[in-house]
Design an enzyme around this catalytic site. Structure first.
Site, mmCIF file in Angstrom:
data_model
loop_
_atom_site.group_PDB
_atom_site.id
_atom_site.type_symbol
_atom_site.label_atom_id
_atom_site.label_comp_id
_atom_site.label_asym_id
_atom_site.label_seq_id
_atom_site.Cartn_x
_atom_site.Cartn_y
_atom_site.Cartn_z
ATOM 1 N N LYS A 126 32.996 29.992 41.635
ATOM 2 C CA LYS A 126 34.035 30.561 40.763
ATOM 3 C C LYS A 126 35.289 29.715 40.855
ATOM 4 C CE LYS A 126 34.816 35.440 40.115
ATOM 5 N NZ LYS A 126 35.104 36.688 40.822
HETATM 6 C C1 E4P Z 1 35.464 39.409 38.653
HETATM 7 O O1 E4P Z 1 34.673 38.552 38.981
HETATM 8 C C2 E4P Z 1 36.519 39.956 39.517
HETATM 9 O O2 E4P Z 1 36.046 39.964 40.848
HETATM 10 C C3 E4P Z 1 36.884 41.377 39.215
HETATM 11 O O3 E4P Z 1 36.142 41.934 38.181
HETATM 12 C C4 E4P Z 1 38.329 41.684 39.274
HETATM 13 O O4 E4P Z 1 38.538 43.043 38.991
HETATM 14 P P1 E4P Z 1 39.882 43.823 39.304
HETATM 15 O O5 E4P Z 1 40.845 43.580 38.195
HETATM 16 O O6 E4P Z 1 39.472 45.257 39.380
HETATM 17 O O7 E4P Z 1 40.390 43.296 40.620
#
Ligand code: E4P
Length: 226
Positions: free
Chosen positions: A85
């Site tokens: 990522k």
């Molecule tokens: C995606 O890969 C992220 O880990 C995640 O969906 C972030 O979500 P949040 O806004 O609830 O922290």
């Protein structure tokens, strides 16, 4: 549509895997910080990657291209199913292109607009992660970007998969599915909410009650195991 679970919690990952409800995992540094305790990060990441049969997104912490590429290579060496990522920044897009050139799958994260998603696809991302809930949080309609990204990707035949992220409730999942997201990544609490419905519980109770009244034998967990 594929369902990923957005967690670093092994107990939850194993529960979802046992239920056959998980096609992959997404993690981020905030999720990891909640479960790390005194374990080493490397051990923790390996355990997560091994716990699921599907792509597992692990995030780089470097913010410059060279650092992201170096860390991305390290993460990718943990297991074959690791997807790296990287954030949707200029450096992140360059890192995405480089890693992709080395055969490493990339999930471009922290995407908040269709224009960013277009660039992620052009950089060769395997997944792009639009953060729906965080857009809603600032009083904009998050889900709108899913349909715009879908249209753009379909117009040009981009193969990057749309991974709807920052999902807060079951309706987000339904909307993302209706709009053609390829994947949603859901926190465990949302995953279990997808299963539950009060009418299912009430209906089941009534069936059991009626069977009991008619003296129909009701198998128990113990009788099934015997
Ligand atoms: C995606 O890969 C992220 O880990 C995640 O969906 C972030 O979500 P949040 O806004 O609830 O922290």
């Amino acid at each position: 549509m594929k369902i990923f679970v957005d967690t670093a919690d092994l107990k939850e990952i194993r529960r979802a895997a046992k239920a056959g409800l998980i096609d992959g995992i997404t993690t981020n540094p905030s999720l990891l910080s909640k479960v790390l305790g005194d374990r080493s990060l490397a051990d923790c990441l390996k355990e997560i990657a091994d716990a699921v049969d599907g792509p597992v997104s692990l995030e780089v912490l470097a913010t410059d291209t060279d650092g992201m590429v170096a860390q991305g290579r390290e993460l990718a060496s943990i297991a074959e199913n690791v997807v790296v990522k990287v954030p949707l920044t200029e450096d992140g897009l360059v890192a995405c292109r480089q890693l992709r050139g080395e055969g490493i799958g990339v999930n471009v994260t922290l995407c908040f607009s269709p224009s960013q998603a277009l660039l992620a696809a052009k950089a060769g991302a395997r997944f792009v992660s639009p953060f729906i809930g965080r857009i809603d949080d600032i009083s904009h309609e998050g889900m709108g970007i899913i349909s715009q990204i879908r249209e753009i990707y379909d117009n040009y035949g981009f193969e990057t998969e749309i991974l709807a992220a920052s999902i807060r409730h079951p309706l987000h999942v339904v909307e993302a599915a209706l709009l053609g997201a390829d994947i949603v990544t859901v926190p465990p609490e949302v995953l279990w909410k997808l299963v539950n419905h009060p009418l299912t519980d009430r209906g089941l109770e009534r069936f059991i009650e009626d069977a009991r009244k008619a003296d129909i034998e009701i198998p128990t967990r113990e009788s099934a195991e015997a």
